[in-house]
Design a protein around this motif. Sequence first.
Motif, PDB file in Angstrom:
ATOM      1  N   GLY A 186      -8.273   5.031  11.376  1.00  0.00           N
ATOM      2  CA  GLY A 186      -6.841   4.777  11.427  1.00  0.00           C
ATOM      3  C   GLY A 186      -6.447   3.745  10.391  1.00  0.00           C
ATOM      4  N   LEU A 187      -5.160   3.577  10.200  1.00  0.00           N
ATOM      5  CA  LEU A 187      -4.622   2.648   9.205  1.00  0.00           C
ATOM      6  C   LEU A 187      -4.852   1.199   9.617  1.00  0.00           C
ATOM      7  CD1 LEU A 187      -2.791   2.295   6.638  1.00  0.00           C
ATOM      8  CD2 LEU A 187      -0.858   2.220   8.227  1.00  0.00           C
ATOM      9  N   VAL A 188      -5.354   0.387   8.697  1.00  0.00           N
ATOM     10  CA  VAL A 188      -5.543  -1.047   8.949  1.00  0.00           C
ATOM     11  C   VAL A 188      -4.204  -1.764   8.789  1.00  0.00           C
ATOM     12  CG1 VAL A 188      -6.674  -3.165   8.188  1.00  0.00           C
ATOM     13  CG2 VAL A 188      -7.938  -1.002   8.171  1.00  0.00           C
ATOM     14  N   LEU A 189      -3.752  -2.416   9.859  1.00  0.00           N
ATOM     15  CA  LEU A 189      -2.474  -3.133   9.833  1.00  0.00           C
ATOM     16  C   LEU A 189      -2.649  -4.642   9.747  1.00  0.00           C
ATOM     17  CD1 LEU A 189      -0.335  -1.118  12.417  1.00  0.00           C
ATOM     18  CD2 LEU A 189      -0.264  -1.010   9.920  1.00  0.00           C
TER      19      LEU A 189
ATOM     20  N   LEU B 200       0.867  -1.175   0.000  1.00  0.00           N
ATOM     21  CA  LEU B 200       0.000   0.000   0.000  1.00  0.00           C
ATOM     22  C   LEU B 200       0.902   1.222   0.000  1.00  0.00           C
ATOM     23  CD1 LEU B 200      -2.771   1.458   0.376  1.00  0.00           C
ATOM     24  CD2 LEU B 200      -2.371   1.257   2.853  1.00  0.00           C
ATOM     25  N   ARG B 201       0.746   2.060  -0.998  1.00  0.00           N
ATOM     26  CA  ARG B 201       1.592   3.254  -1.129  1.00  0.00           C
ATOM     27  C   ARG B 201       0.681   4.471  -1.266  1.00  0.00           C
ATOM     28  NH1 ARG B 201       5.391   2.221  -5.807  1.00  0.00           N
ATOM     29  NH2 ARG B 201       6.350   0.766  -4.359  1.00  0.00           N
ATOM     30  N   CYS B 202       0.920   5.495  -0.451  1.00  0.00           N
ATOM     31  CA  CYS B 202       0.021   6.651  -0.404  1.00  0.00           C
ATOM     32  C   CYS B 202       0.756   7.951  -0.689  1.00  0.00           C
ATOM     33  CB  CYS B 202      -0.630   6.772   0.978  1.00  0.00           C
ATOM     34  SG  CYS B 202      -1.480   5.287   1.530  1.00  0.00           S
ATOM     35  N   GLY B 203       0.105   8.820  -1.446  1.00  0.00           N
ATOM     36  CA  GLY B 203       0.567  10.180  -1.653  1.00  0.00           C
ATOM     37  C   GLY B 203      -0.479  11.157  -1.146  1.00  0.00           C
ATOM     38  N   LYS B 204      -0.401  12.407  -1.578  1.00  0.00           N
ATOM     39  CA  LYS B 204      -1.362  13.414  -1.120  1.00  0.00           C
ATOM     40  C   LYS B 204      -2.730  13.241  -1.758  1.00  0.00           C
ATOM     41  CE  LYS B 204       1.823  17.175   0.088  1.00  0.00           C
ATOM     42  NZ  LYS B 204       2.196  18.592  -0.168  1.00  0.00           N
ATOM     43  N   THR B 205      -2.773  12.771  -3.009  1.00  0.00           N
ATOM     44  CA  THR B 205      -4.050  12.685  -3.726  1.00  0.00           C
ATOM     45  C   THR B 205      -4.440  11.267  -4.100  1.00  0.00           C
ATOM     46  OG1 THR B 205      -3.084  12.919  -5.949  1.00  0.00           O
ATOM     47  CG2 THR B 205      -3.597  14.956  -4.734  1.00  0.00           C
ATOM     48  N   THR B 206      -3.461  10.347  -4.123  1.00  0.00           N
ATOM     49  CA  THR B 206      -3.698   9.007  -4.650  1.00  0.00           C
ATOM     50  C   THR B 206      -3.030   7.954  -3.781  1.00  0.00           C
ATOM     51  OG1 THR B 206      -3.679   9.940  -6.897  1.00  0.00           O
ATOM     52  CG2 THR B 206      -3.509   7.551  -6.709  1.00  0.00           C
ATOM     53  N   ALA B 207      -3.719   6.823  -3.627  1.00  0.00           N
ATOM     54  CA  ALA B 207      -3.129   5.655  -2.981  1.00  0.00           C
ATOM     55  C   ALA B 207      -3.179   4.492  -3.959  1.00  0.00           C
ATOM     56  CB  ALA B 207      -3.882   5.308  -1.701  1.00  0.00           C
ATOM     57  N   GLN B 208      -2.194   3.609  -3.885  1.00  0.00           N
ATOM     58  CA  GLN B 208      -2.186   2.440  -4.750  1.00  0.00           C
ATOM     59  C   GLN B 208      -1.933   1.189  -3.927  1.00  0.00           C
ATOM     60  OE1 GLN B 208       2.372   3.257  -6.335  1.00  0.00           O
ATOM     61  NE2 GLN B 208       1.044   2.027  -7.626  1.00  0.00           N
ATOM     62  N   TYR B 209      -2.444   0.061  -4.435  1.00  0.00           N
ATOM     63  CA  TYR B 209      -2.277  -1.218  -3.747  1.00  0.00           C
ATOM     64  C   TYR B 209      -2.032  -2.280  -4.810  1.00  0.00           C
ATOM     65  CZ  TYR B 209      -3.384  -5.240  -0.731  1.00  0.00           C
ATOM     66  OH  TYR B 209      -3.332  -6.421  -0.027  1.00  0.00           O
ATOM     67  N   PHE B 210      -0.966  -3.057  -4.638  1.00  0.00           N
ATOM     68  CA  PHE B 210      -0.605  -4.039  -5.655  1.00  0.00           C
ATOM     69  C   PHE B 210       0.237  -5.141  -5.037  1.00  0.00           C
ATOM     70  CE2 PHE B 210       2.626  -0.781  -5.504  1.00  0.00           C
ATOM     71  CZ  PHE B 210       3.814  -1.476  -5.544  1.00  0.00           C
ATOM     72  N   CYS B 211       0.374  -6.226  -5.780  1.00  0.00           N
ATOM     73  CA  CYS B 211       1.167  -7.370  -5.336  1.00  0.00           C
ATOM     74  C   CYS B 211       2.612  -7.208  -5.793  1.00  0.00           C
ATOM     75  CB  CYS B 211       0.580  -8.651  -5.912  1.00  0.00           C
ATOM     76  SG  CYS B 211       1.483 -10.147  -5.439  1.00  0.00           S
ATOM     77  N   ARG B 212       3.544  -7.341  -4.867  1.00  0.00           N
ATOM     78  CA  ARG B 212       4.959  -7.172  -5.207  1.00  0.00           C
ATOM     79  C   ARG B 212       5.406  -8.216  -6.225  1.00  0.00           C
ATOM     80  NH1 ARG B 212       9.373  -7.877  -0.525  1.00  0.00           N
ATOM     81  NH2 ARG B 212       8.722 -10.037  -0.816  1.00  0.00           N
TER      82      ARG B 212
ATOM     83  N   LEU C 136      -7.155   4.122   5.524  1.00  0.00           N
ATOM     84  CA  LEU C 136      -6.918   3.167   4.438  1.00  0.00           C
ATOM     85  C   LEU C 136      -6.428   1.849   5.012  1.00  0.00           C
ATOM     86  CD1 LEU C 136      -5.061   5.492   1.899  1.00  0.00           C
ATOM     87  CD2 LEU C 136      -7.425   4.687   1.716  1.00  0.00           C
ATOM     88  N   GLY C 137      -6.232   0.889   4.130  1.00  0.00           N
ATOM     89  CA  GLY C 137      -5.716  -0.412   4.533  1.00  0.00           C
ATOM     90  C   GLY C 137      -5.444  -1.255   3.306  1.00  0.00           C
ATOM     91  N   PRO C 138      -5.208  -2.545   3.473  1.00  0.00           N
ATOM     92  CA  PRO C 138      -4.971  -3.410   2.316  1.00  0.00           C
ATOM     93  C   PRO C 138      -6.226  -3.550   1.466  1.00  0.00           C
ATOM     94  CG  PRO C 138      -5.236  -4.726   4.312  1.00  0.00           C
ATOM     95  CD  PRO C 138      -5.181  -3.283   4.743  1.00  0.00           C
ATOM     96  N   TRP C 139      -6.018  -3.871   0.199  1.00  0.00           N
ATOM     97  CA  TRP C 139      -7.108  -4.075  -0.754  1.00  0.00           C
ATOM     98  C   TRP C 139      -7.989  -2.842  -0.806  1.00  0.00           C
ATOM     99  CZ3 TRP C 139     -12.450  -6.132  -0.334  1.00  0.00           C
ATOM    100  CH2 TRP C 139     -12.954  -6.529  -1.587  1.00  0.00           C
ATOM    101  N   LYS C 140      -9.315  -2.986  -0.655  1.00  0.00           N
ATOM    102  CA  LYS C 140     -10.237  -1.860  -0.698  1.00  0.00           C
ATOM    103  C   LYS C 140     -10.673  -1.415   0.696  1.00  0.00           C
ATOM    104  CE  LYS C 140     -12.233  -3.007  -5.232  1.00  0.00           C
ATOM    105  NZ  LYS C 140     -13.502  -3.290  -5.976  1.00  0.00           N
ATOM    106  N   LEU C 141     -10.042  -1.955   1.737  1.00  0.00           N
ATOM    107  CA  LEU C 141     -10.463  -1.631   3.091  1.00  0.00           C
ATOM    108  C   LEU C 141     -10.202  -0.164   3.387  1.00  0.00           C
ATOM    109  CD1 LEU C 141      -9.227  -4.762   5.096  1.00  0.00           C
ATOM    110  CD2 LEU C 141     -11.318  -4.446   3.761  1.00  0.00           C
TER     111      LEU C 141
END
Length: 257
Positions: A191-194, A54-66, A181-186
Motif C-alpha cells: 500500500g501507499l506509504v503516508l 509524489l506524482r504517479c502515472g501509468k508507467t512513471t512516478a516522480q518525487y521532488f521538492c516543491r 510507493l511512498g516518499p523518496w525511494k520507499l
Amino acid sequence: MKHVLISLLCMLTLTAHAQETHVIEPANLEVKYVAYYEGDYLKTHGKLSNTFILRCGKTTAQYFCRESLWTDSLSSSPEGFHIWYEHKMAELKKWKNGGDRPTHLPDYGEWIYRTLSSNVTSTYRSMMGEGLVIRDSAQMNWTLVDDSTKSVIGYECHLAETDFRGRHWKAWYTMDIPVSLGPWKLSGLPGLVLAAEVPGLMNLKAYQVATQNLTPVTFYNYFDKKFTDIPFDKYLRKRDTVRYPKGTLIAPRLELK
C-alpha cells in the motif's frame, strides 16, 4: 542506409528531448508530504521543513521538492531570478537577526523518477556543477509489524520497518490505496506509504492525497543541464571524494553506503 540514418536521427532527437523539460504522461495520483529534521541536527540548525511531491502515472512516478521546483522555475529567467534573489536575501537577513538558518533536507536538489514496470529509479542531481543521473534498482526488504496501526490524514495505516543503506526506516502504509510507493525511494509495501521516519534524523508525513485535476508527470530541467549516466556504486565513490569548501553546510545523507 537511408533507413538507418533516419532511425539514428530519431534516436538522437529522442535523447536530446529526454533532457529537456517535458510532459511524460498524465498523472492519476499526487501525494504531498511535509518533511522535517528531528534530533541533534534540529537542535544544531533550527527548525526546517520542506514539502515534497509524489506524482504517479501509468508507467512513471516522480518525487521532488516543491521548493526546489519553485527555485529552478523562477531563477531560470531574468525576471524570475530577481524575485528569487530578493527572497533569498530576505531569508539570509532573517537568519542574521536570529531566525532559523536557511538549509534544506537531504534530497532537496534531487529529482527522482521511477519506471514502474521495472522498479528502476533514475535520480537526477548536480554535484559540483556536474549533472548526474544515478540508476538504481535496489529493493527494500521490509518487516511488517503486526497489530501496529495508526490514522494518517484519515487513512488506517500499518507499520513496517527496514534497514536500507545505513539508515533504519519506519514506514506507515495504507492498503486503502494499493500503490506500492511512498516518499523518496520507499517502495515494495502492499500500500501507499503516508508517513515515514528515520528515528533521530527526519520525519515525513502526507498532508494531501489527490486523484483529480492533477499536474502531469513531468521531467523538469529548466536550465537544460546535460546529465551523465552513472551507476549507484560509482556515484557513491565519486560523492565521497568531493571536498567542499570549509564551512559548507552539508545536509545529512539518507544513503550512507
